[in-house]
Design an enzyme around this catalytic site. Structure first.
Site, PDB file in Angstrom:
ATOM      1  N   PRO A  54      77.863  25.386 -20.975  1.00 37.89           N
ATOM      2  CA  PRO A  54      79.101  24.536 -20.279  1.00 37.89           C
ATOM      3  C   PRO A  54      80.174  24.965 -19.653  1.00 37.89           C
ATOM      4  CG  PRO A  54      77.679  22.905 -21.382  1.00 37.89           C
ATOM      5  CD  PRO A  54      77.428  24.722 -22.062  1.00 37.89           C
ATOM      6  N   HIS A  55      80.733  24.839 -19.443  1.00 35.60           N
ATOM      7  CA  HIS A  55      82.559  25.332 -18.787  1.00 35.60           C
ATOM      8  C   HIS A  55      82.519  24.643 -17.486  1.00 35.60           C
ATOM      9  CE1 HIS A  55      81.982  29.454 -16.748  1.00 35.60           C
ATOM     10  NE2 HIS A  55      81.038  29.501 -17.410  1.00 35.60           N
ATOM     11  N   THR A  56      84.517  24.636 -17.350  1.00 33.31           N
ATOM     12  CA  THR A  56      84.795  25.149 -16.255  1.00 33.31           C
ATOM     13  C   THR A  56      86.759  25.213 -16.362  1.00 33.31           C
ATOM     14  OG1 THR A  56      85.105  23.560 -14.225  1.00 33.31           O
ATOM     15  CG2 THR A  56      85.302  22.756 -16.462  1.00 33.31           C
TER      16      THR A  56
END
Length: 160
Positions: A68-70
């Protein structure tokens, strides 16, 4: 760029308690907050940004792994944490399998190159079955950190 350049050692979670995708993301972002890498007032916004990214398509890439990343304006530099789930988490992975290894990244929006290099570095290591097996067996944050350091050292040896 080495894993140990951006993974926050104090945020590593060798034994995730959360069992749902959203709770896992919350626990990992809280780890970054507790380590001082994300401001407390930005915690909810970072969680929301990662969950919004997940709506576009799961970052569960298969083989028991999710990344998961942003990109978020509160991030001053690329930061990441690693978590290991003993029981597995339904992350809507591409292969339908549960996730046991998670790397969560947050980066500043104005440094997309760092974001991509971080994702690429993590992905390259996660393709190695030994790396994944050793991560799953790590029982302490120190074990995880030593494994990341070894992976960085093997990168250097390959470049020579």
């Amino acid at each position: 760029m080495k894993l140990t350049d951006f993974v926050v050692q104090k945020a590593i979670i060798p034994n995730l308690k959360a069992t749902s995708k959203e709770d896992v993301i919350r626990e990992m972002v809280a780890g970054l907050k507790d380590a001082g890498s994300i401001k407390a007032e930005d915690e909810e916004a970072v969680v929301a940004a990662i969950l919004k990214r997940e709506e576009l398509g799961s970052t569960g890439i298969g083989n028991g792994v999710a990344v998961p990343h942003t990109k978020h304006p509160s991030a001053e530099e690329l930061v990441a944490t690693v978590a290991v789930s003993r029981t597995g988490v339904d992350f809507s992975s591409l292969d339908g399998e549960e996730v046991f290894i998670l790397f969560l990244l947050v980066s500043p929006p104005d440094r997309p190159g760092d974001h991509l290099r971080g994702l690429e570095n993590i992905s390259r290591h996660l393709r190695g079955q030994d790396f994944c097996n050793f991560l799953k067996q790590s029982s302490t944050a120190k074990d995880v950190w030593e494994l990341l350091s070894e992976a960085d050292n093997s990168d250097e040896e390959e470049e020579e």
